[in-house]
Design a protein around this motif. Sequence first.
Motif, PDB file in Angstrom:
ATOM      1  N   ALA A   8      44.459  48.925  30.304  1.00  0.00           N
ATOM      2  CA  ALA A   8      44.333  48.583  31.717  1.00  0.00           C
ATOM      3  C   ALA A   8      44.810  49.786  32.520  1.00  0.00           C
ATOM      4  O   ALA A   8      45.997  50.059  32.598  1.00  0.00           O
ATOM      5  CB  ALA A   8      45.190  47.379  32.025  1.00  0.00           C
ATOM      6  N   LEU A   9      43.872  50.549  33.062  1.00  0.00           N
ATOM      7  CA  LEU A   9      44.248  51.719  33.845  1.00  0.00           C
ATOM      8  C   LEU A   9      44.371  51.319  35.310  1.00  0.00           C
ATOM      9  O   LEU A   9      43.668  50.417  35.757  1.00  0.00           O
ATOM     10  CB  LEU A   9      43.154  52.790  33.727  1.00  0.00           C
ATOM     11  N   PRO A  10      45.241  52.013  36.057  1.00  0.00           N
ATOM     12  CA  PRO A  10      45.307  51.699  37.477  1.00  0.00           C
ATOM     13  C   PRO A  10      43.914  51.854  38.085  1.00  0.00           C
ATOM     14  O   PRO A  10      43.211  52.826  37.785  1.00  0.00           O
ATOM     15  CB  PRO A  10      46.262  52.767  38.035  1.00  0.00           C
ATOM     16  N   THR A  18      41.322  49.904  37.506  1.00  0.00           N
ATOM     17  CA  THR A  18      40.242  49.253  36.746  1.00  0.00           C
ATOM     18  C   THR A  18      40.339  47.735  36.941  1.00  0.00           C
ATOM     19  O   THR A  18      41.424  47.177  37.008  1.00  0.00           O
ATOM     20  CB  THR A  18      40.323  49.553  35.235  1.00  0.00           C
ATOM     21  N   THR A  19      39.190  47.121  37.018  1.00  0.00           N
ATOM     22  CA  THR A  19      39.168  45.673  37.192  1.00  0.00           C
ATOM     23  C   THR A  19      39.237  45.014  35.814  1.00  0.00           C
ATOM     24  O   THR A  19      38.944  45.659  34.794  1.00  0.00           O
ATOM     25  CB  THR A  19      37.863  45.230  37.868  1.00  0.00           C
ATOM     26  N   ALA A  20      39.583  43.734  35.795  1.00  0.00           N
ATOM     27  CA  ALA A  20      39.674  43.007  34.519  1.00  0.00           C
ATOM     28  C   ALA A  20      38.342  43.069  33.780  1.00  0.00           C
ATOM     29  O   ALA A  20      38.295  43.136  32.558  1.00  0.00           O
ATOM     30  CB  ALA A  20      40.068  41.566  34.790  1.00  0.00           C
ATOM     31  N   GLU A  21      37.234  43.082  34.534  1.00  0.00           N
ATOM     32  CA  GLU A  21      35.898  43.097  33.903  1.00  0.00           C
ATOM     33  C   GLU A  21      35.624  44.390  33.158  1.00  0.00           C
ATOM     34  O   GLU A  21      34.949  44.400  32.139  1.00  0.00           O
ATOM     35  CB  GLU A  21      34.830  42.941  34.979  1.00  0.00           C
ATOM     36  N   GLN A  22      36.137  45.495  33.710  1.00  0.00           N
ATOM     37  CA  GLN A  22      35.866  46.792  33.078  1.00  0.00           C
ATOM     38  C   GLN A  22      36.609  46.941  31.755  1.00  0.00           C
ATOM     39  O   GLN A  22      36.144  47.598  30.846  1.00  0.00           O
ATOM     40  CB  GLN A  22      36.290  47.936  34.012  1.00  0.00           C
ATOM     41  N   ILE A  23      37.787  46.300  31.669  1.00  0.00           N
ATOM     42  CA  ILE A  23      38.621  46.494  30.481  1.00  0.00           C
ATOM     43  C   ILE A  23      37.902  45.910  29.258  1.00  0.00           C
ATOM     44  O   ILE A  23      37.502  44.762  29.242  1.00  0.00           O
ATOM     45  CB  ILE A  23      39.999  45.817  30.668  1.00  0.00           C
ATOM     46  N   GLY A  24      37.728  46.712  28.256  1.00  0.00           N
ATOM     47  CA  GLY A  24      37.072  46.253  27.035  1.00  0.00           C
ATOM     48  C   GLY A  24      35.556  46.302  27.105  1.00  0.00           C
ATOM     49  O   GLY A  24      34.892  46.036  26.128  1.00  0.00           O
ATOM     50  N   HIS A  25      34.991  46.640  28.259  1.00  0.00           N
ATOM     51  CA  HIS A  25      33.535  46.688  28.371  1.00  0.00           C
ATOM     52  C   HIS A  25      33.034  48.102  28.635  1.00  0.00           C
ATOM     53  O   HIS A  25      32.085  48.558  28.033  1.00  0.00           O
ATOM     54  CB  HIS A  25      33.046  45.766  29.495  1.00  0.00           C
ATOM     55  N   VAL A  35      33.552  52.278  29.107  1.00  0.00           N
ATOM     56  CA  VAL A  35      34.368  53.419  28.693  1.00  0.00           C
ATOM     57  C   VAL A  35      34.712  54.206  29.953  1.00  0.00           C
ATOM     58  O   VAL A  35      33.839  54.500  30.761  1.00  0.00           O
ATOM     59  CB  VAL A  35      33.590  54.306  27.697  1.00  0.00           C
ATOM     60  N   ILE A  36      35.986  54.488  30.109  1.00  0.00           N
ATOM     61  CA  ILE A  36      36.429  55.204  31.307  1.00  0.00           C
ATOM     62  C   ILE A  36      36.991  56.563  30.897  1.00  0.00           C
ATOM     63  O   ILE A  36      37.783  56.646  29.959  1.00  0.00           O
ATOM     64  CB  ILE A  36      37.502  54.366  32.046  1.00  0.00           C
TER      65      ILE A  36
END
Length: 207
Positions: A72-74, A76-83, A85-86
């Motif tokens: 969980a990067l500052p 990032t939304t919950a949706e982006q996490i695990g979906h 690549v950042i």
Amino acid sequence: MGELKHLHATYNDIHNLIKLSADDLATFKPDLFVAIGGGGFFPARALRTFLKDPSTNKNIPIQAIGLSLYEALPGTTAEQIGHEVIRTQWLGPDAGKTLLGRRVVIVDEVDDTRKTLQYALLELQKDVEKELLALPESERKANRTEFAIYVVHNKLKPKVGKLPPDVPYFVGAEVGDVWLDYPWEAEDIEEHDRLAAEDKVKLIGAT
Ligand code: 5GP
């Protein structure tokens, strides 16, 4: 791998897997490692120990990129996490030049969904393509970059990300769909090694 949900790997386990992979990887003749941080850092450094060119005794350089899928990067939304690549770090404005004409191994600790490796390869290839287009057409073929992938562990499971079949893929060990606990993540390394020894007993019992 039966009931095992977590598998603890010790530094020695990883070092030895990398040592065993080295002869195979040497056939690719790498001259640059791109480590995906943070899990690819230790494997890339250990690989370098085993892949020194004996004729020149030169170390293979290691470049780093930072990619995040699970953290969980500052911002990032919950949706982006695990979906998604950042990118948290890249090679710098001269990325393409750094890679041009090299034999590059992209190194990570584990191939799980394969999203991270797909992203890293495609984006690095894009950097190279941009650089190639800046060259006269007659010089492009000789300056193409060859890529390969190295992971310490590959989870045998359906992959979301795809890798082109012409990119060599090297692996330390295939494992089932377990969660790997790496030593560099452990706060108590003795306890980690104790759990790793327990996992080995369970694995032997399961075979
Ligand atoms: P991917 O799903 O894109 O193949 O993997 C993304 C990243 O998730 C990996 O680079 C790694 O950092 C992390 N990851 C995936 N599976 C595991 C695992 O079993 N253990 C640990 N420690 N990290 C994992």
